[in-house]
Design an enzyme around this catalytic site. Structure first.
Site, PDB file in Angstrom:
ATOM      1  N   CYS A   1       0.696  -1.041  -0.144  1.00 13.93           N
ATOM      2  CA  CYS A   1       0.047   0.007  -0.052  1.00 13.93           C
ATOM      3  C   CYS A   1       0.988   1.227  -0.098  1.00 13.93           C
ATOM      4  CB  CYS A   1      -1.051  -0.014   1.271  1.00 13.93           C
ATOM      5  SG  CYS A   1      -1.844   1.526   1.299  1.00 13.93           S
TER       6      CYS A   1
ATOM      7  N   LYS B   1      -9.861  -8.773   5.565  1.00 16.32           N
ATOM      8  CA  LYS B   1      -9.445  -8.030   6.722  1.00 16.32           C
ATOM      9  C   LYS B   1      -9.998  -8.621   7.840  1.00 16.32           C
ATOM     10  CE  LYS B   1     -10.318  -4.186   3.708  1.00 16.32           C
ATOM     11  NZ  LYS B   1     -11.086  -2.858   3.321  1.00 16.32           N
TER      12      LYS B   1
ATOM     13  N   VAL C   1      -6.055   0.948   5.282  1.00 15.38           N
ATOM     14  CA  VAL C   1      -4.804   1.253   5.881  1.00 15.38           C
ATOM     15  C   VAL C   1      -4.028   2.487   5.209  1.00 15.38           C
ATOM     16  CG1 VAL C   1      -4.305  -1.044   6.626  1.00 15.38           C
ATOM     17  CG2 VAL C   1      -3.619  -0.281   4.160  1.00 15.38           C
TER      18      VAL C   1
ATOM     19  N   GLU D   1      -5.991   7.703   8.179  1.00 15.68           N
ATOM     20  CA  GLU D   1      -5.536   8.610   6.994  1.00 15.68           C
ATOM     21  C   GLU D   1      -4.093   8.995   6.989  1.00 15.68           C
ATOM     22  OE1 GLU D   1      -7.286   9.407   4.281  1.00 15.68           O
ATOM     23  OE2 GLU D   1      -8.798   7.838   5.054  1.00 15.68           O
ATOM     24  N   SER D   2      -3.245   8.755   6.111  1.00  4.51           N
ATOM     25  CA  SER D   2      -2.039   8.991   6.085  1.00  4.51           C
ATOM     26  C   SER D   2      -1.642  10.447   6.261  1.00  4.51           C
ATOM     27  CB  SER D   2      -1.385   8.319   4.584  1.00  4.51           C
ATOM     28  OG  SER D   2      -1.782   9.329   3.568  1.00  4.51           O
TER      29      SER D   2
END
Length: 226
Positions: A12, A39, A52, A68-69
């Site tokens: 990812c 999942k 993720v 949330e990155s």
């Protein structure tokens, strides 16, 4: 300092954004990988969006879940020295906008790699090239604002890597053509220890296998000739 657990999926790009930030900031963390095709319930209980990355922050008696990155990265930046965002509010807002723009490039890159036809892959490659041309005009080099890494870099480097691997398979996609500063950005990123440590050792091979395993991916169907 709290303790941190990063929930990840091996290929990812959004997780890699946060892993680069953690590594660059030298923040100790634990990582746990999940299968996005299966999942586990404990993950779905943690992640409101079922996506993720998820960062579990254990602080004294409380555990807070971040997702949330971009949010995770900005939190990590705020609690550690040497900010990766500019001090000027307007320039900082511009950086946040470019981080969002990087997310749009992730989408273009994914669509390019998973498109079912050559024509669709080329269309998405052209869209991505157009976005990178906008970045090229603003890119100082070797990183977004010069020698110092920023959160724009940590958000964009994962898409540069995956796009390069896709173009390796099908050179005619030519996403980096005419973009010398973006090419140099990609090359500089490869030399960063934080980038090397942010991914599983065989990420390139896993990414290629992901495309190859997709029956509907035209790029994946070209792997035998690359």
């Amino acid at each position: 300092m709290p303790t941190f657990k990063l929930i990840s999926a091996a290929t990812c790009p959004f997780v890699q954004r946060s892993a680069i930030t953690l590594e660059h900031k030298q923040v100790p963390y634990e990582i746990e990988f999940i299968d996005l095709d299966d999942k586990p319930q404990w993950f779905l209980d943690l992640s409101p969006l079922g996506k993720v990355p998820v960062l579990v922050v254990q602080e004294d008696e409380r555990a807070i879940v971040l997702f949330e990155s971009a949010v995770i990265n900005e939190y990590l930046d705020e609690i550690t020295p040497d900010s990766l965002l500019p001090a000027d509010p307007l320039v900082r807002a511009r950086h946040r906008a470019m981080i969002e723009f990087a997310s749009a490039m992730v989408a273009d890159s994914w669509r390019m790699g998973t498109a079912s036809t050559r024509e669709a892959a080329i269309e998405h490659a052209q869209a991505l090239h157009g976005k990178l041309a906008r970045v090229e005009a603003e890119l100082v080099g070797p990183f977004f604002t010069g020698d110092k890494l920023s959160l724009v870099d940590t958000a964009t480097i994962p898409v540069l890597l995956r796009t390069f691997w896709t173009v390796e398979i099908v050179p005619e996609l030519a996403v980096f053509e005419g973009l010398p500063k973006v090419r140099a950005w990609h090359a500089a990123a490869l030399e960063l220890e934080s980038v090397k440590r942010s991914a599983v050792p065989n990420l390139r091979e896993l990414y290629r296998a992901y495309l190859g395993d997709r029956a509907d991916s035209w790029v994946g169907s070209q792997l035998g000739s690359s």
